[in-house]
Design a protein around this motif. Structure first.
Motif, PDB file in Angstrom:
ATOM      1  N   GLY A   1      15.652 -34.875  42.555  1.00 27.77           N
ATOM      2  CA  GLY A   1      14.211 -34.806  42.364  1.00 27.77           C
ATOM      3  C   GLY A   1      13.815 -35.154  40.941  1.00 27.77           C
ATOM      4  N   VAL A   2      12.650 -35.757  40.785  1.00 31.49           N
ATOM      5  CA  VAL A   2      12.160 -36.136  39.465  1.00 31.49           C
ATOM      6  C   VAL A   2      10.667 -35.847  39.360  1.00 31.49           C
ATOM      7  N   ILE A   3      10.195 -35.732  38.110  1.00 37.56           N
ATOM      8  CA  ILE A   3       8.764 -35.676  37.795  1.00 37.56           C
ATOM      9  C   ILE A   3       8.451 -36.929  37.001  1.00 37.56           C
ATOM     10  N   THR A   4       7.472 -37.689  37.455  1.00 39.81           N
ATOM     11  CA  THR A   4       7.138 -38.950  36.797  1.00 39.81           C
ATOM     12  C   THR A   4       5.699 -38.921  36.305  1.00 39.81           C
ATOM     13  N   ALA A   5       5.466 -39.693  35.264  1.00 36.04           N
ATOM     14  CA  ALA A   5       4.116 -39.946  34.771  1.00 36.04           C
ATOM     15  C   ALA A   5       3.918 -41.454  34.835  1.00 36.04           C
ATOM     16  N   GLY A   6       3.152 -41.909  35.815  1.00 44.11           N
ATOM     17  CA  GLY A   6       3.047 -43.338  36.043  1.00 44.11           C
ATOM     18  C   GLY A   6       4.365 -43.867  36.565  1.00 44.11           C
ATOM     19  N   ASP A   7       4.897 -44.904  35.908  1.00 44.29           N
ATOM     20  CA  ASP A   7       6.159 -45.502  36.334  1.00 44.29           C
ATOM     21  C   ASP A   7       7.362 -44.919  35.609  1.00 44.29           C
ATOM     22  N   ARG A   8       7.110 -44.022  34.656  1.00 43.85           N
ATOM     23  CA  ARG A   8       8.222 -43.506  33.855  1.00 43.85           C
ATOM     24  C   ARG A   8       8.615 -42.104  34.315  1.00 43.85           C
ATOM     25  N   ILE A   9       9.935 -41.893  34.450  1.00 44.70           N
ATOM     26  CA  ILE A   9      10.444 -40.582  34.815  1.00 44.70           C
ATOM     27  C   ILE A   9      10.449 -39.698  33.567  1.00 44.70           C
ATOM     28  N   GLU A  10       9.858 -38.508  33.698  1.00 46.21           N
ATOM     29  CA  GLU A  10       9.723 -37.612  32.556  1.00 46.21           C
ATOM     30  C   GLU A  10      10.692 -36.431  32.608  1.00 46.21           C
ATOM     31  N   SER A  11      11.165 -36.088  33.808  1.00 48.79           N
ATOM     32  CA  SER A  11      12.003 -34.893  33.915  1.00 48.79           C
ATOM     33  C   SER A  11      12.851 -34.953  35.170  1.00 48.79           C
TER      34      SER A  11
ATOM     35  N   LEU B   1       4.901 -35.352  46.330  1.00 51.99           N
ATOM     36  CA  LEU B   1       5.211 -36.223  47.470  1.00 51.99           C
ATOM     37  C   LEU B   1       6.430 -35.728  48.261  1.00 51.99           C
ATOM     38  N   ALA B   2       7.095 -34.707  47.763  1.00 51.64           N
ATOM     39  CA  ALA B   2       8.327 -34.239  48.419  1.00 51.64           C
ATOM     40  C   ALA B   2       8.240 -32.734  48.643  1.00 51.64           C
ATOM     41  N   PRO B   3       7.690 -32.296  49.780  1.00 48.60           N
ATOM     42  CA  PRO B   3       7.597 -30.849  50.051  1.00 48.60           C
ATOM     43  C   PRO B   3       8.947 -30.185  50.233  1.00 48.60           C
ATOM     44  N   ASP B   4       9.991 -30.963  50.557  1.00 50.06           N
ATOM     45  CA  ASP B   4      11.326 -30.387  50.671  1.00 50.06           C
ATOM     46  C   ASP B   4      12.019 -30.288  49.317  1.00 50.06           C
ATOM     47  N   LEU B   5      11.369 -30.746  48.262  1.00 47.53           N
ATOM     48  CA  LEU B   5      11.865 -30.627  46.897  1.00 47.53           C
ATOM     49  C   LEU B   5      11.120 -29.525  46.148  1.00 47.53           C
ATOM     50  N   CYS B   6       9.810 -29.561  46.204  1.00 49.56           N
ATOM     51  CA  CYS B   6       8.971 -28.620  45.456  1.00 49.56           C
ATOM     52  C   CYS B   6       8.050 -27.890  46.421  1.00 49.56           C
ATOM     53  N   GLY B   7       8.151 -26.555  46.427  1.00 46.23           N
ATOM     54  CA  GLY B   7       7.305 -25.768  47.317  1.00 46.23           C
ATOM     55  C   GLY B   7       6.023 -25.302  46.679  1.00 46.23           C
ATOM     56  N   ARG B   8       6.018 -25.190  45.346  1.00 46.61           N
ATOM     57  CA  ARG B   8       4.811 -24.767  44.627  1.00 46.61           C
ATOM     58  C   ARG B   8       4.883 -25.303  43.210  1.00 46.61           C
ATOM     59  N   PHE B   9       3.757 -25.776  42.710  1.00 46.62           N
ATOM     60  CA  PHE B   9       3.724 -26.382  41.371  1.00 46.62           C
ATOM     61  C   PHE B   9       2.490 -25.884  40.645  1.00 46.62           C
ATOM     62  N   ALA B  10       2.682 -25.402  39.414  1.00 51.99           N
ATOM     63  CA  ALA B  10       1.573 -24.929  38.592  1.00 51.99           C
ATOM     64  C   ALA B  10       1.750 -25.432  37.176  1.00 51.99           C
ATOM     65  N   GLY B  11       0.651 -25.675  36.504  1.00 48.54           N
ATOM     66  CA  GLY B  11       0.711 -26.148  35.128  1.00 48.54           C
ATOM     67  C   GLY B  11      -0.630 -26.010  34.442  1.00 48.54           C
TER      68      GLY B  11
ATOM     69  N   THR C   1       3.674 -37.062  39.122  1.00 49.71           N
ATOM     70  CA  THR C   1       4.091 -37.175  40.519  1.00 49.71           C
ATOM     71  C   THR C   1       5.456 -36.530  40.676  1.00 49.71           C
ATOM     72  N   VAL C   2       5.577 -35.672  41.686  1.00 51.94           N
ATOM     73  CA  VAL C   2       6.845 -35.031  42.006  1.00 51.94           C
ATOM     74  C   VAL C   2       7.405 -35.707  43.249  1.00 51.94           C
ATOM     75  N   ARG C   3       8.590 -36.304  43.126  1.00 47.80           N
ATOM     76  CA  ARG C   3       9.161 -37.070  44.242  1.00 47.80           C
ATOM     77  C   ARG C   3      10.678 -37.103  44.113  1.00 47.80           C
ATOM     78  N   TRP C   4      11.302 -37.667  45.149  1.00 47.83           N
ATOM     79  CA  TRP C   4      12.743 -37.929  45.092  1.00 47.83           C
ATOM     80  C   TRP C   4      12.978 -39.213  44.309  1.00 47.83           C
ATOM     81  N   ALA C   5      14.085 -39.285  43.625  1.00 46.92           N
ATOM     82  CA  ALA C   5      14.417 -40.469  42.839  1.00 46.92           C
ATOM     83  C   ALA C   5      14.765 -41.640  43.756  1.00 46.92           C
ATOM     84  N   LYS C   6      14.744 -42.813  43.169  1.00 47.51           N
ATOM     85  CA  LYS C   6      15.133 -44.024  43.879  1.00 47.51           C
ATOM     86  C   LYS C   6      16.484 -44.501  43.366  1.00 47.51           C
TER      87      LYS C   6
END
Length: 805
Positions: free
Chosen positions: A302-312, A207-217, A277-282
């Motif tokens: 920036g954070v990585i979330t799984a559902g409502d919980r922040i994972e990283s 959700l934040a292109p100014d945070l993450c330019g490419r994501f692989a997993g 989900t990759v997004r900016w924190a609140k």
């Protein structure tokens, strides 16, 4: 960054010695700070197997071990708790020399002979572990020399990298430089694809292109987290300064050191949702990190979330909730490109350190993500087993690498030497740059791993590095050495320093960052200039005056039993000023004048028998200011005024030609009490620009006639200041040609009469002035002198209601 030389030579093996390699890297801009062996010097230590262990008959904590070296069996008395039959451990035989020069000999311990010593890792200088014997792998041959088997003589190189060379924060990156410097082959870095045996995927939304330019997993199932990290990997990690934790963590750290790619391994079974989900924190979100610390997040993180919980915490550190453990069976491997601006400064804000953030904020290659993920997967499956799913790779927004042009003529001019076109072609080819050249213009497309190539000078630097800085000829400058004429009407800060030193002051240099309460309370600044990223909580705003820091210097010395303090400082202050426009040397809305400030506290002079001890007062420091002002003293005025930092009745504003330029006064009593000082220091602060104006010297002939001196005592209302009377005298002299012979006038006595004195009236004070008169041509007669004094007396009486005493 540190690494073992053998790891580097696994990628590139130039025909140079260790010292030559270190010199090459240093001269190429990758400074080798230290080269040291993998282990301190010791000798006579071999690999031995413990055949049997028996209790010591005379000591509870000692054991009698029969130890085999393959060719002989020795009896060793040992106190290590982990000594056990069948174990391989280092044995220092009789005659061995351990680190620190400790020599091993035969010994009798509690009546039992011991022919050597079984060693811990700490005793050999290999680590700080002294809990027991150093356990060696079963595969090692007994009787072999430990240094040779474990390659303990290899060199460990420590690089001191500049922030722009993020591409060398990996073994492969340094190897790429070494290959270019020696024009030799770099081992193939391509990674074969891992067979995909399952179709499991994890949906990722950015959700934040100014945070993450490419994501692989990718998902990897059925891993064995209990697997032992291979000895070769543990050894490389330890010699690169990384502690072995567990197989999965070690593999991720190994890849980061090898290829410069920070990755993260999630425990898939601990995730609360099947979508990331990759997004900016609140605001006010929190996360418990891998290091056990719980942090409060802000919207610029920036954070990585799984559902409502922040994972990283994106690009910095993983969360504790999904951390891998020895019970992990299924993992999700993540590799991404995080924008440097999205990571920079966050670790300092959170007061933590992170190897991943150290790399991401400098720039990490955004084209090799899938190759690095394949390498990570291959290591996981090789060591821990498992089945790999397909790689999900999504590109959101990658950096646009603008071509950089370099003119050959400009390169030659900057380096000061002839550089051939073929040399530049060779340099860029060895560095692996894609380039074109038309005439003397080279156009380079910066590689994805080089975030430091932006302008022409960057390419010139690359040419210089590859040619060799030591090959650039040493030539004297050809520019004319023209001396600047020193202006007679100006004086610089060095001259001002000399004046202050001559007045018995010592120079100090304080931080431009100060405590907020100094500005808001002591200086009355309601809106101080705040620092966006202060280096300390007590240094959060920019100073608008030098005085609070000087007061702190006085307090510091007073607390250390210094009885007399004289300090001064010359430096910039920072004031809000809407008229200031942004330019090369200015910041919009901020004025940055240079000030000279001083503080005096304690006795006027050092204690001695010839002078009575007296504390410094306002007029002592006022004299120092007058000396500073020099010829401008005739234009200076000291007018009483109030300031939050100064005593309300013992402070004055300094002005030149009616323009305020500084202040002087005692420290306010409430701040004297707050700082627990025995007496108030006297402070002053003046604009350096004002002090720099000396004016041209005005020579005049010296008179041969004697100087006539006359005194005049007057009763004046106590509300009239001495300066007002001196101004009246000056006006009278300037307006009457007869008074041209009056060459000086000054106050020399003040008398406040007692209440019962018949001479003075209530509210009056007696002021005595001394006048010096001289005519350059003739000797002054009494009638002419009296005439001059009568004119001056009349002017004072008329203007200020004075009367002669």
């Amino acid at each position: 960054m540190q690494f073992p030389e053998s790891w580097l030579r696994a990628f590139v093996d130039p025909p140079v010695s260790t010292d030559e390699l270190a010199e090459q890297l240093t001269m190429a801009g990758l400074e080798v700070e230290e080269v040291e062996p993998a282990a301190p010097a010791f000798s006579g230590v071999v690999i031995a197997r413990i055949e049997s262990v028996q209790p010591h008959p005379n000591a509870d904590k000692l054991k009698v071990c029969q130890v085999s070296t393959g060719s002989e069996t020795l009896q060793i008395v040992c106190g290590a708790p982990n000594a056990a039959a069948g174990m391989l451990a280092p044995l220092a035989k009789v005659g061995a020399v351990l680190p620190g020069g400790f020599k091993i000999g035969s010994a009798k311990m509690r009546g039992i002979e011991s022919a050597g010593m079984l060693c811990s890792a700490k005793e050999l200088g290999l680590s700080q572990d002294h809990s027991g014997l150093m356990a060696l792998p079963e595969s090692l041959p007994t009787g072999s020399d430990l240094r040779q088997i474990l390659s303990l003589d290899e060199s460990i190189l420590t690089l001191k990298l500049t922030p722009n060379r993020a591409d060398c924060l990996s073994i492969f990156g340094v190897a790429r430089e070494v290959a270019a410097l020696n024009n030799c082959t770099l081992h193939d870095s391509t990674v074969p694809s891992v067979p995909v045996t399952i179709d499991d995927r994890l949906t990722v939304t950015v959700l934040a292109p100014d945070l993450c330019g490419r994501f692989a997993g990718r998902v990897v199932r059925d891993v064995n987290a209990h697997a032992q990290t291979p000895d070769w990997m543990v050894r490389r990690l330890e010699r690169a300064g990384q502690r072995s934790v567990s197989a999965l963590v070690d593999i991720s750290n190994y890849l980061m050191l090898e290829r410069g790619r920070p990755t993260h391994v999630f425990d898939l079974d601990k995730m609360t949702a099947s979508e990331l989900t990759v997004r900016w924190a609140k605001d006010d979100e929190s996360l418990k990190l891998l290091n056990g610390e719980t942090i409060t997040l802000s919207p610029e993180m920036g954070v990585i979330t799984a559902g409502d919980r922040i994972e990283s915490l994106a690009g910095i550190m993983g969360g504790d909730e999904t951390a891998v453990s020895l019970n992990t069976q299924n993992v999700y491997l993540e590799a991404a490109f995080w924008w440097p601006d999205a990571i920079a400064g966050r670790t300092r804000q959170l007061k933590l350190t992170s190897e991943a953030a150290h790399r991401f904020e400098r720039g990490v290659d955004f084209t090799s993500i899938c190759d690095d993920l394949e390498r990570l997967t291959a290591l996981v499956i090789e060591i821990c087993g498992g089945q790999a799913g397909p790689i999900d790779d999504q590109t959101i927004a990658l950096p646009e690498r603008a071509p950089v042009r370099m003119r050959l003529t400009r390169c030659q001019k900057v380096l000061g030497m002839p550089v051939a076109e073929t040399q530049v072609v060779d340099v860029f080819s060895r560095l692996g740059f894609e380039f074109t050249n038309e005439g003397d213009i080279f156009t380079v497309s910066p590689p994805s791993y080089r975030f430091d190539l932006h302008i022409e000078e960057d390419l010139i630097e690359e040419v210089a590095r590859m040619i060799g800085f030591d090959n650039i000829p040493v030539r004297p400058p050809v520019a004319s050495a023209k001396m600047h004429v020193k202006p007679e009407s100006k004086r610089g800060v060095h001259a001002l320093r000399q004046v202050m030193v001559n007045r018995d002051y010592q120079e100090v240099i304080n931080f431009s960052f100060v405590e907020r309460q100094w500005e808001t309370q002591r200086l009355g600044q309601p809106n101080p200039i705040e620092l966006a990223n202060p280096i300390a909580s007590q240094m959060s705003v920019m100073r608008s005056s030098l005085l609070p820091s000087l007061v702190a210097n006085v307090v510091y010395n007073a607390n250390r039993r210094q009885s007399r303090v004289r300090v001064f400082e010359i430096g910039r202050v920072f004031l809000r000023d809407g008229t200031i426009k942004s330019a090369e040397m200015t910041v919009a809305g901020i004025a940055q004048p240079v000030k000279l400030a001083g503080a005096a506290w304690g006795p006027v002079a050092n204690e001695q028998w010839g002078l009575q001890t007296r504390l410094v007062d306002f007029f002592d420091v006022k004299r120092d200011v007058e000396v500073l002002l020099g010829k401008q003293i005739s234009k200076a005025r000291f007018v009483a005024f109030e300031h939050p930092l100064l005593h309300p009745g013992r402070s004055a504003q300094i002005s030149i030609d009616g323009k305020p330029c500084g202040l002087i006064g005692e420290l306010h009593p409430k701040w004297v009490r707050a700082d627990d000082l025995q007496g108030a220091p006297v402070l002053f602060e003046i604009d350096v620009a004002t002090l720099s104006n000396l004016g041209l010297p005005m020579p005049h002939a010296l008179s041969k006639q004697p100087v006539v001196q006359r005194d005049m005592a007057l009763w004046v209302n106590s509300d009239v200041s001495v300066q007002q009377i001196l101004d009246t005298i000056g006006t009278a002299i300037a307006g009457n040609a007869d008074l041209a012979v009056v060459i000086n006038s000054e106050l020399f006595d003040v008398w406040h009469p007692k209440a019962d004195t018949p001479e003075g009236q209530a509210g009056e004070v007696s002021l005595a002035f001394r006048f010096k008169l001289q005519d350059p041509e003739v000797t002054l007669e009494d009638e002419r002198v009296e005439h001059c004094l009568s004119i001056i007396r009349q002017a004072i009486e008329t203007t200020h209601g004075a009367r002669q005493r």
